[in-house]
Design a protein around this motif. Structure first.
Motif, PDB file in Angstrom:
ATOM      1  N   ILE A   4      33.876  45.031  32.637  1.00 23.85           N
ATOM      2  CA  ILE A   4      35.297  45.331  32.419  1.00 23.85           C
ATOM      3  C   ILE A   4      35.927  44.090  31.794  1.00 23.85           C
ATOM      4  O   ILE A   4      35.970  43.030  32.429  1.00 23.85           O
ATOM      5  CB  ILE A   4      36.035  45.665  33.750  1.00 23.85           C
ATOM      6  CG1 ILE A   4      35.162  46.512  34.675  1.00 23.85           C
ATOM      7  CG2 ILE A   4      37.392  46.297  33.455  1.00 23.85           C
ATOM      8  CD1 ILE A   4      34.741  47.849  34.153  1.00 23.85           C
ATOM      9  N   PHE A  51      39.095  51.603  33.138  1.00 22.54           N
ATOM     10  CA  PHE A  51      37.879  51.596  33.971  1.00 22.54           C
ATOM     11  C   PHE A  51      37.738  52.819  34.877  1.00 22.54           C
ATOM     12  O   PHE A  51      36.659  53.090  35.390  1.00 22.54           O
ATOM     13  CB  PHE A  51      37.835  50.313  34.817  1.00 22.54           C
ATOM     14  CG  PHE A  51      38.966  50.182  35.807  1.00 22.54           C
ATOM     15  CD1 PHE A  51      38.901  50.843  37.026  1.00 22.54           C
ATOM     16  CD2 PHE A  51      40.081  49.403  35.531  1.00 22.54           C
ATOM     17  CE1 PHE A  51      39.935  50.734  37.943  1.00 22.54           C
ATOM     18  CE2 PHE A  51      41.119  49.297  36.439  1.00 22.54           C
ATOM     19  CZ  PHE A  51      41.044  49.965  37.650  1.00 22.54           C
ATOM     20  N   VAL A  61      29.406  46.205  39.102  1.00 19.44           N
ATOM     21  CA  VAL A  61      30.297  45.960  37.967  1.00 19.44           C
ATOM     22  C   VAL A  61      30.562  44.466  37.810  1.00 19.44           C
ATOM     23  O   VAL A  61      30.539  43.715  38.792  1.00 19.44           O
ATOM     24  CB  VAL A  61      31.614  46.761  38.190  1.00 19.44           C
ATOM     25  CG1 VAL A  61      32.452  46.147  39.293  1.00 19.44           C
ATOM     26  CG2 VAL A  61      32.423  46.882  36.922  1.00 19.44           C
ATOM     27  N   SER A  62      30.759  44.061  36.561  1.00 24.42           N
ATOM     28  CA  SER A  62      31.105  42.678  36.283  1.00 24.42           C
ATOM     29  C   SER A  62      32.505  42.669  35.658  1.00 24.42           C
ATOM     30  O   SER A  62      32.738  43.343  34.658  1.00 24.42           O
ATOM     31  CB  SER A  62      30.060  42.121  35.311  1.00 24.42           C
ATOM     32  OG  SER A  62      30.356  40.798  35.021  1.00 24.42           O
ATOM     33  N   ILE A  63      33.415  41.897  36.267  1.00 23.31           N
ATOM     34  CA  ILE A  63      34.832  41.934  35.842  1.00 23.31           C
ATOM     35  C   ILE A  63      35.190  40.632  35.130  1.00 23.31           C
ATOM     36  O   ILE A  63      35.144  39.547  35.722  1.00 23.31           O
ATOM     37  CB  ILE A  63      35.741  42.187  37.062  1.00 23.31           C
ATOM     38  CG1 ILE A  63      35.386  43.564  37.652  1.00 23.31           C
ATOM     39  CG2 ILE A  63      37.222  42.130  36.662  1.00 23.31           C
ATOM     40  CD1 ILE A  63      36.018  43.849  38.987  1.00 23.31           C
ATOM     41  N   THR A  65      38.061  40.290  32.923  1.00 25.35           N
ATOM     42  CA  THR A  65      39.404  40.416  32.335  1.00 25.35           C
ATOM     43  C   THR A  65      40.154  39.102  32.570  1.00 25.35           C
ATOM     44  O   THR A  65      39.697  38.261  33.353  1.00 25.35           O
ATOM     45  CB  THR A  65      40.187  41.529  33.058  1.00 25.35           C
ATOM     46  OG1 THR A  65      40.301  41.141  34.429  1.00 25.35           O
ATOM     47  CG2 THR A  65      39.489  42.882  32.964  1.00 25.35           C
ATOM     48  N   HIS A  70      42.307  40.522  37.741  1.00 25.84           N
ATOM     49  CA  HIS A  70      41.115  40.551  38.599  1.00 25.84           C
ATOM     50  C   HIS A  70      41.328  41.408  39.849  1.00 25.84           C
ATOM     51  O   HIS A  70      40.482  42.219  40.206  1.00 25.84           O
ATOM     52  CB  HIS A  70      40.712  39.132  39.033  1.00 25.84           C
ATOM     53  CG  HIS A  70      40.061  38.342  37.933  1.00 25.84           C
ATOM     54  ND1 HIS A  70      39.585  37.073  38.110  1.00 25.84           N
ATOM     55  CD2 HIS A  70      39.812  38.637  36.631  1.00 25.84           C
ATOM     56  CE1 HIS A  70      39.071  36.624  36.983  1.00 25.84           C
ATOM     57  NE2 HIS A  70      39.208  37.556  36.065  1.00 25.84           N
ATOM     58  N   VAL A  73      41.637  45.362  39.255  1.00 20.17           N
ATOM     59  CA  VAL A  73      40.380  45.991  38.822  1.00 20.17           C
ATOM     60  C   VAL A  73      39.342  45.901  39.953  1.00 20.17           C
ATOM     61  O   VAL A  73      38.723  46.903  40.324  1.00 20.17           O
ATOM     62  CB  VAL A  73      39.851  45.328  37.526  1.00 20.17           C
ATOM     63  CG1 VAL A  73      38.560  45.996  37.078  1.00 20.17           C
ATOM     64  CG2 VAL A  73      40.891  45.392  36.412  1.00 20.17           C
ATOM     65  N   ALA A  74      39.171  44.696  40.516  1.00 16.86           N
ATOM     66  CA  ALA A  74      38.130  44.509  41.548  1.00 16.86           C
ATOM     67  C   ALA A  74      38.431  45.362  42.774  1.00 16.86           C
ATOM     68  O   ALA A  74      37.514  45.947  43.364  1.00 16.86           O
ATOM     69  CB  ALA A  74      38.030  43.037  41.928  1.00 16.86           C
ATOM     70  N   VAL A  84      30.812  43.942  43.349  1.00 18.39           N
ATOM     71  CA  VAL A  84      31.616  43.326  42.286  1.00 18.39           C
ATOM     72  C   VAL A  84      31.192  41.885  42.031  1.00 18.39           C
ATOM     73  O   VAL A  84      31.073  41.096  42.963  1.00 18.39           O
ATOM     74  CB  VAL A  84      33.120  43.376  42.677  1.00 18.39           C
ATOM     75  CG1 VAL A  84      33.950  42.429  41.815  1.00 18.39           C
ATOM     76  CG2 VAL A  84      33.665  44.793  42.569  1.00 18.39           C
ATOM     77  N   VAL A  86      33.074  39.052  40.010  1.00 20.11           N
ATOM     78  CA  VAL A  86      34.350  38.811  39.335  1.00 20.11           C
ATOM     79  C   VAL A  86      34.373  37.366  38.841  1.00 20.11           C
ATOM     80  O   VAL A  86      33.936  36.445  39.539  1.00 20.11           O
ATOM     81  CB  VAL A  86      35.555  39.151  40.262  1.00 20.11           C
ATOM     82  CG1 VAL A  86      35.566  38.300  41.524  1.00 20.11           C
ATOM     83  CG2 VAL A  86      36.874  39.009  39.529  1.00 20.11           C
TER      84      VAL A  86
END
Ligand code: NAD
Length: 361
Positions: A4, A51, A61-63, A65, A70, A73-74, A84, A86
């Motif tokens: 993301i 997302f 998932v790898s965040i 943004t 953070h 989304v996380a 996650v 992040v």
């Protein structure tokens, strides 16, 4: 998996994941649809503008943004029970970080924070050794990139060193003082902090994002010896007293003239022994970090950099920011203070160069 935010750094997360044989990169998400499409096309995956459609399509998932997003989304992925990774800083505030930690605990899934220097092979070499840091100097200097302008040099750069210090030194920080300046407007661009740990360790930490020549170094003095890391070249230098010096000290007064004359040449080598380690240059830190995260997802192992580590580094960063804000430039709180409140310049250091001449050059 999905990534993301596929800007400057996120596109590298996506590229590495797309090339790992045991990972299926289901999609990449970016608020900028052109960016999502460009990265997805290159990597043969699906682009998304938001997302939400991926919440039930991914196992991790790898965040990547900007930091301000953070938490939103996380938290959505953790609520959906998705592990996650992040990027650092974990969130904008400690309260947001605490919330992510609680969500990960409730969902019983790993939450890893992208403090990538912990995967620097020189740092990995250092932490294998019994070193109790008592005085530390950390420097992290880089040129202005125009990225990460939603945060300042403390949350952008210094937080790497704050995280490593907490990992290395352990314990609590009793006192923090700091000075820093806004040079371009917005957030602080350069900072120096002094941290006094409860266990007696003192650390001087400097970060600048307006330096021409990049530098990322850590120097440690300890009862066991000295360690110096250059994170750019991945070199670790270790110095320790010889067994004889450790036992008896350097008894200069008992030395004959000839031995004394050789002392200068023999200090490093004979009395202080030096080990230069050139850590693996081919080792890619981001690949190591992502592989480690995947391993934690698969096996349930605790990540090397947990949500709590990310939170603790953020909390210390906030203390540095608080100390910056009250720094009185002229010694009195009533006068100019804080990174944005510099005293008025007394003049130019040299006659200003006209823009037309710079452009012509
Ligand atoms: P960037 O601005 O280049 O990229 C961010 C991308 O996220 C952009 O393409 C943007 O369009 C997209 N985006 C913004 N909001 C979004 C949202 N809500 N959903 C999906 N996409 C969104 O920034 P960057 O330099 O790649 O930094 C990203 C993160 O990585 C930051 O948290 C930064 O602190 C961190 N970072 C870490 C390191 C490190 O050494 N570990 C280095 C650089 C950046």
């Amino acid at each position: 998996m999905a990534v993301i935010g596929v800007g400057h750094l996120g596109q590298h997360h996506a590229r590495i994941l797309a090339n790992l044989p045991d990972v299926n990169l289901v999609g990449v998400v970016d608020a900028n649809p052109d960016q999502a499409r460009a990265v997805a096309t290159k990597l043969g995956t699906t682009p998304y503008e938001c997302f939400e459609p991926l919440l039930d399509k991914v196992e991790a998932v790898s965040i990547v943004t900007p930091t301000i997003h953070h938490h939103s989304v996380a938290s959505a992925f953790l609520r959906a029970g998705v592990p996650v990774l992040v990027e650092k800083p974990v969130c904008r505030t400690v309260a947001e970080a605490d919330d992510l930690i609680a969500l990960a605990k409730k969902a019983k899934v790993p939450l890893q924070v992208g403090h990538i220097e912990r995967f620097n092979p020189a740092f990995e070499e250092l932490v294998k050794r019994p070193i109790r840091a008592k005085f530390v100097e950390a420097e992290r200097h880089g040129p202005f990139t125009g990225r990460s302008v939603d945060i300042g040099a403390v949350l952008d750069l210094m937080i790497h060193d704050l995280d490593m210090l907490l990992a290395l030194v352990g314990g609590k920080v009793a006192r923090v003082s700091a000075v820093g300046a806004v040079v371009f407007g917005g957030h602080e661009d350069m900072v120096n902090a002094r941290l006094e740990f409860e266990n007696g360790c003192i650390a001087h930490v400097t970060a600048s994002r307006i330096t021409r020549h990049p530098k990322r170094r850590l120097r440690i003095w300890a009862p066991e010896g000295y360690a110096g890391i250059d994170f750019v070249t991945r070199k670790l230098t270790l110095v320790q007293q010889s067994e004889e010096v450790r036992k008896y000290g350097l008894r200069v007064s008992e030395m004959d003239q000839a031995t004394r004359a050789r002392l200068k040449d023999e200090v490093f080598g004979r009395y202080l022994q030096v080990l230069n380690l050139d850590a693996d240059r081919k080792h890619d830190q981001l690949t190591a970090e992502l592989r480690h995260f995947i391993d934690c997802v698969r096996t349930g192992k605790t990540p090397r950099v947990t949500g709590t580590d990310g939170r603790d580094a953020l909390e210390l960063a906030e203390r540095v920011l608080d100390a910056l804000r009250v720094h009185p430039w002229e010694g009195t709180p009533a006068g100019p203070h804080g990174p944005g409140g510099l005293p008025t310049p007394a003049g130019f250091l040299f006659p200003p160069i006209q823009l037309a001449r710079i452009e012509a050059a």
